[in-house]
Design an enzyme around this catalytic site. Sequence first.
Site, PDB file in Angstrom:
ATOM      1  N   MET A  30       0.853  -1.119  -0.137  1.00  0.00           N
ATOM      2  CA  MET A  30      -0.051  -0.032  -0.078  1.00  0.00           C
ATOM      3  C   MET A  30       0.795   1.307  -0.047  1.00  0.00           C
ATOM      4  O   MET A  30       0.406   2.386   0.288  1.00  0.00           O
ATOM      5  CB  MET A  30      -0.955  -0.086   1.224  1.00  0.00           C
ATOM      6  CG  MET A  30      -2.101  -1.139   1.085  1.00  0.00           C
ATOM      7  SD  MET A  30      -3.311  -0.680   2.000  1.00  0.00           S
ATOM      8  CE  MET A  30      -2.900  -0.238   3.568  1.00  0.00           C
ATOM      9  N   GLY A  31       2.034   1.072  -0.253  1.00  0.00           N
ATOM     10  CA  GLY A  31       2.987   2.209  -0.230  1.00  0.00           C
ATOM     11  C   GLY A  31       3.704   2.686   1.091  1.00  0.00           C
ATOM     12  O   GLY A  31       3.347   1.900   1.963  1.00  0.00           O
ATOM     13  N   HIS A  34       9.180   1.020   3.442  1.00  0.00           N
ATOM     14  CA  HIS A  34      10.139   1.036   4.447  1.00  0.00           C
ATOM     15  C   HIS A  34      10.882  -0.287   4.200  1.00  0.00           C
ATOM     16  O   HIS A  34      10.731  -1.085   3.260  1.00  0.00           O
ATOM     17  CB  HIS A  34       9.689   0.839   5.846  1.00  0.00           C
ATOM     18  CG  HIS A  34       8.762   0.030   6.436  1.00  0.00           C
ATOM     19  ND1 HIS A  34       8.719  -1.407   6.299  1.00  0.00           N
ATOM     20  CD2 HIS A  34       7.438   0.011   6.686  1.00  0.00           C
ATOM     21  CE1 HIS A  34       7.839  -2.004   6.720  1.00  0.00           C
ATOM     22  NE2 HIS A  34       6.872  -1.211   6.771  1.00  0.00           N
ATOM     23  N   HIS A  37       9.446  -3.676   3.594  1.00  0.00           N
ATOM     24  CA  HIS A  37       8.796  -3.934   2.052  1.00  0.00           C
ATOM     25  C   HIS A  37      10.215  -4.384   1.104  1.00  0.00           C
ATOM     26  O   HIS A  37       9.752  -5.141   0.305  1.00  0.00           O
ATOM     27  CB  HIS A  37       8.156  -2.754   1.544  1.00  0.00           C
ATOM     28  CG  HIS A  37       6.903  -2.221   2.408  1.00  0.00           C
ATOM     29  ND1 HIS A  37       6.789  -1.103   3.185  1.00  0.00           N
ATOM     30  CD2 HIS A  37       5.686  -2.783   2.288  1.00  0.00           C
ATOM     31  CE1 HIS A  37       5.435  -1.343   3.734  1.00  0.00           C
ATOM     32  NE2 HIS A  37       4.940  -1.863   2.983  1.00  0.00           N
ATOM     33  N   GLN A  61     -10.477  -2.531   2.031  1.00  0.00           N
ATOM     34  CA  GLN A  61     -10.139  -3.249   3.407  1.00  0.00           C
ATOM     35  C   GLN A  61      -9.926  -2.289   4.411  1.00  0.00           C
ATOM     36  O   GLN A  61      -9.817  -2.756   5.521  1.00  0.00           O
ATOM     37  CB  GLN A  61      -8.589  -3.693   3.063  1.00  0.00           C
ATOM     38  CG  GLN A  61      -7.533  -2.993   3.132  1.00  0.00           C
ATOM     39  CD  GLN A  61      -6.464  -3.513   2.471  1.00  0.00           C
ATOM     40  OE1 GLN A  61      -6.247  -4.009   1.257  1.00  0.00           O
ATOM     41  NE2 GLN A  61      -5.118  -3.527   3.213  1.00  0.00           N
ATOM     42  N   SER A 187       6.399  -0.903  10.405  1.00  0.00           N
ATOM     43  CA  SER A 187       5.249  -0.567   9.913  1.00  0.00           C
ATOM     44  C   SER A 187       5.136   0.680   9.724  1.00  0.00           C
ATOM     45  O   SER A 187       5.756   1.680  10.063  1.00  0.00           O
ATOM     46  CB  SER A 187       4.106  -0.914  11.217  1.00  0.00           C
ATOM     47  OG  SER A 187       2.807  -0.624  10.647  1.00  0.00           O
ATOM     48  N   SER A 188       4.271   0.961   8.428  1.00  0.00           N
ATOM     49  CA  SER A 188       4.151   2.385   8.038  1.00  0.00           C
ATOM     50  C   SER A 188       3.596   3.176   9.214  1.00  0.00           C
ATOM     51  O   SER A 188       3.202   4.254   9.319  1.00  0.00           O
ATOM     52  CB  SER A 188       3.329   2.344   6.642  1.00  0.00           C
ATOM     53  OG  SER A 188       3.912   1.719   5.550  1.00  0.00           O
TER      54      SER A 188
END
Length: 281
Positions: A30-31, A34, A37, A61, A187-188
């Site tokens: 989902m962009g 980091h 990913h 979602q 995590s983003s």
Amino acid sequence: MQTVQDAAALRAVVRGWRSQGQTVGLVPTMGNLHAGHYSLIKLARARADRVIAYVFVNPTQFGPNEDFERYPRTLTQDQAGLAEVGCDLLFAPEVATIYPFGPANSVSVHVPQLTETLEGAHRPGHFDGVATVICKMLNLVQPDVAIFGQKDYQQLKVLERMVRDLSLPVKVMAGATLRADDGLALSSRNQYLSATERELATQIYATLLQMRELIEKGHAWRVVEQAAASKLQRAGFEPDYAAIRRAEDLSEPNEGETEGLVALIAAKLGTTRLIDNLIFD
């Protein structure tokens, strides 16, 4: 690295690779990428000749009171990072490309049983949205292998089940969770945390480690769950669950069962909801 936004351009690139006998790996995101990913991109690179990442903040979602609107969108930064780690193609579609009849009128993929517990119980419809968008992306790309992070453990199990049940010709692989030096899973959503909350967030991983230790010492899993939830509450979290489940299918273990298990936590800290898990070796 090439960037495309429409399905025809994506398929033209993949068709060219296939004509040369090359295999394709897909990394869904989902962009706001980091190191976690990028580790998945590297894993895909080791498993396939060509690597595609997609960046798509999937509206189906997110629940009505979740963070869809404020979810960080950093496409230019993501493009630079993906190119640096050897991604061949970035697919960055508009919502209308993925949902031509609109998200509310989309065909929906539902994976029963696995989606009715833990995250599924606390986020109704979430896994339908995940399964739907991943099924669409797998159909668009038709990769040989698709790589997903292990941090979203229940999601991984749901997608493995979907691929098997729908006989999709793709191998699903898991990439290990990357952690900061203090144990916090990358995590983003970590960027939402204040400095004080960021320090407290390490208690999630510490609690997972304690859960594993208590299970290995023979404590009943329900007691371990209760102790973990209480520990998180005392630290300032609002836990949705702290659970011990069978790693294979997320079913409840038998008393005295100590192998093949996973501990899973979802808890809110301030306004930020964090999830993590630990598989018992």
